[in-house]
Design an enzyme around this catalytic site. Structure first.
Site, PDB file in Angstrom:
ATOM      1  N   ASP A  39      -9.891  13.702   6.144  1.00 40.21           N
ATOM      2  CA  ASP A  39     -10.353  15.013   5.700  1.00 40.21           C
ATOM      3  C   ASP A  39      -9.839  16.138   6.596  1.00 40.21           C
ATOM      4  O   ASP A  39      -9.500  17.222   6.113  1.00 40.21           O
ATOM      5  CB  ASP A  39     -11.882  15.047   5.672  1.00 40.21           C
ATOM      6  CG  ASP A  39     -12.451  14.229   4.520  1.00 40.21           C
ATOM      7  OD1 ASP A  39     -11.739  14.033   3.516  1.00 40.21           O
ATOM      8  OD2 ASP A  39     -13.607  13.791   4.624  1.00 40.21           O
ATOM      9  N   SER A  57     -25.238  18.234   7.456  1.00 39.44           N
ATOM     10  CA  SER A  57     -25.762  17.770   8.751  1.00 39.44           C
ATOM     11  C   SER A  57     -26.807  18.723   9.310  1.00 39.44           C
ATOM     12  O   SER A  57     -27.702  18.317  10.044  1.00 39.44           O
ATOM     13  CB  SER A  57     -24.611  17.618   9.753  1.00 39.44           C
ATOM     14  OG  SER A  57     -23.689  16.653   9.319  1.00 39.44           O
ATOM     15  N   ALA A 100     -20.440  18.688   4.278  1.00 46.23           N
ATOM     16  CA  ALA A 100     -19.906  18.500   5.631  1.00 46.23           C
ATOM     17  C   ALA A 100     -20.936  18.976   6.667  1.00 46.23           C
ATOM     18  O   ALA A 100     -22.068  18.499   6.691  1.00 46.23           O
ATOM     19  CB  ALA A 100     -18.573  19.226   5.761  1.00 46.23           C
ATOM     20  N   TYR A 101     -20.563  19.915   7.519  1.00 46.47           N
ATOM     21  CA  TYR A 101     -21.451  20.415   8.562  1.00 46.47           C
ATOM     22  C   TYR A 101     -22.743  20.965   7.966  1.00 46.47           C
ATOM     23  O   TYR A 101     -23.842  20.781   8.507  1.00 46.47           O
ATOM     24  CB  TYR A 101     -20.712  21.500   9.356  1.00 46.47           C
ATOM     25  CG  TYR A 101     -21.391  21.969  10.630  1.00 46.47           C
ATOM     26  CD1 TYR A 101     -22.491  21.309  11.151  1.00 46.47           C
ATOM     27  CD2 TYR A 101     -20.895  23.072  11.311  1.00 46.47           C
ATOM     28  CE1 TYR A 101     -23.093  21.752  12.322  1.00 46.47           C
ATOM     29  CE2 TYR A 101     -21.488  23.522  12.474  1.00 46.47           C
ATOM     30  CZ  TYR A 101     -22.588  22.851  12.988  1.00 46.47           C
ATOM     31  OH  TYR A 101     -23.178  23.297  14.137  1.00 46.47           O
TER      32      TYR A 101
END
Length: 259
Positions: A45, A164, A160-161
């Site tokens: 990625d 999280s 993604a982030y």
């Protein structure tokens, strides 16, 4: 169905990607990226993001990218297979990805304009909590957000982030932006917002000298930030190609059911 007669091959410098590139060396008469109808990207990625950013920097119409995973997660990639590339490309499903544009003003007055395909994030640089003023469409919505940071994520980057940091998963085509705090201290109960993708977001760093903050657009960082303005950049749309059985919208949907 599209054949993409002129194809370019790019690969991550990692050993697995380089081995795969060698195996594909004779699979086509590869051309330079600038002359291609499609780009085949081998890696993970992170390498896919590098490839897409390189296209944005060329400031010419971007061609579709078909990625094959030689990395770890490979959320933006298809399965690696040496054979059957012609058939896979003819059947591939295209997905449009609209990047964010971040206009970042440093404490020194310098202006940086950076694209972000996944997210733009503000992060505290020291042990002290960041203090941020958040404005949406010229209206101050959070006059003093105390937190470790704050990020704005696209649908493509929402897993993604953003995920999280306990942000929401946004389906592709949802025309939304996720605005997600990172360890918000005050207001303690604010968990973020889901905004239309036409929204203009401005974030001003309060007490920047004492509480310095950095801005990160995907993989590029600017330190000691005073202010950042974020909006979708529809003039620089990108296209990813996926095998029908591994389409990105299906993968994003299924992420919501992973425990």
């Amino acid at each position: 169905m599209t054949d993409y007669p002129r194809r370019a091959l790019v690969a991550s410098p990692t050993p697995p990607a380089q081995v795969a590139a060698a195996e594909l060396a004779d699979a086509a008469d590869w051309v330079d990226v600038d002359d291609a109808d499609v780009v085949i990207a081998l890696g993970g990625d992170g390498f896919m993001l590098q490839t897409l950013h390189a296209m944005l920097e060329r400031r010419r119409p971007a061609v579709p990218v078909f990625g094959m995973n030689l990395g770890t997660v490979g959320f933006l990639m298809n399965e690696w297979r040496r054979h059957g590339l012609d058939d896979r490309l003819s059947r591939a499903k295209p997905f449009k990805v609209t990047p964010l544009s971040a206009t970042i003003e440093g404490a020194d007055g310098r202006i940086h304009t950076l694209p972000a395909i996944n997210e733009v994030s503000l992060l505290r640089e020291t042990r002290q909590t960041a203090r941020l003023e958040v404005t949406v469409n010229d209206r101050i919505v959070l006059p003093d957000l105390a937190c470790d940071g704050l990020l704005a994520a696209t649908p493509a980057g929402s897993t993604a982030y953003n995920l999280s940091a306990h942000g929401p998963i946004l389906p592709l085509g949802s025309a939304l932006i996720a605005l997600t705090p990172i360890s918000a201290f005050r207001p303690r109960r604010w968990r973020g917002a889901i905004l239309p993708d036409k929204t203009r977001i401005a974030i001003r760093v309060l007490d920047a000298d004492k509480r310095p903050v950095s801005a990160v657009a995907d993989q590029r960082e600017v330190r000691n930030v005073a202010r950042i303005d974020v909006a979708m950049d529809r003039a620089r749309e990108l296209t990813l190609l996926f095998d029908p059985e591994h389409a990105l919208d299906d993968r994003i949907t299924m992420e919501q059911f992973i425990a």
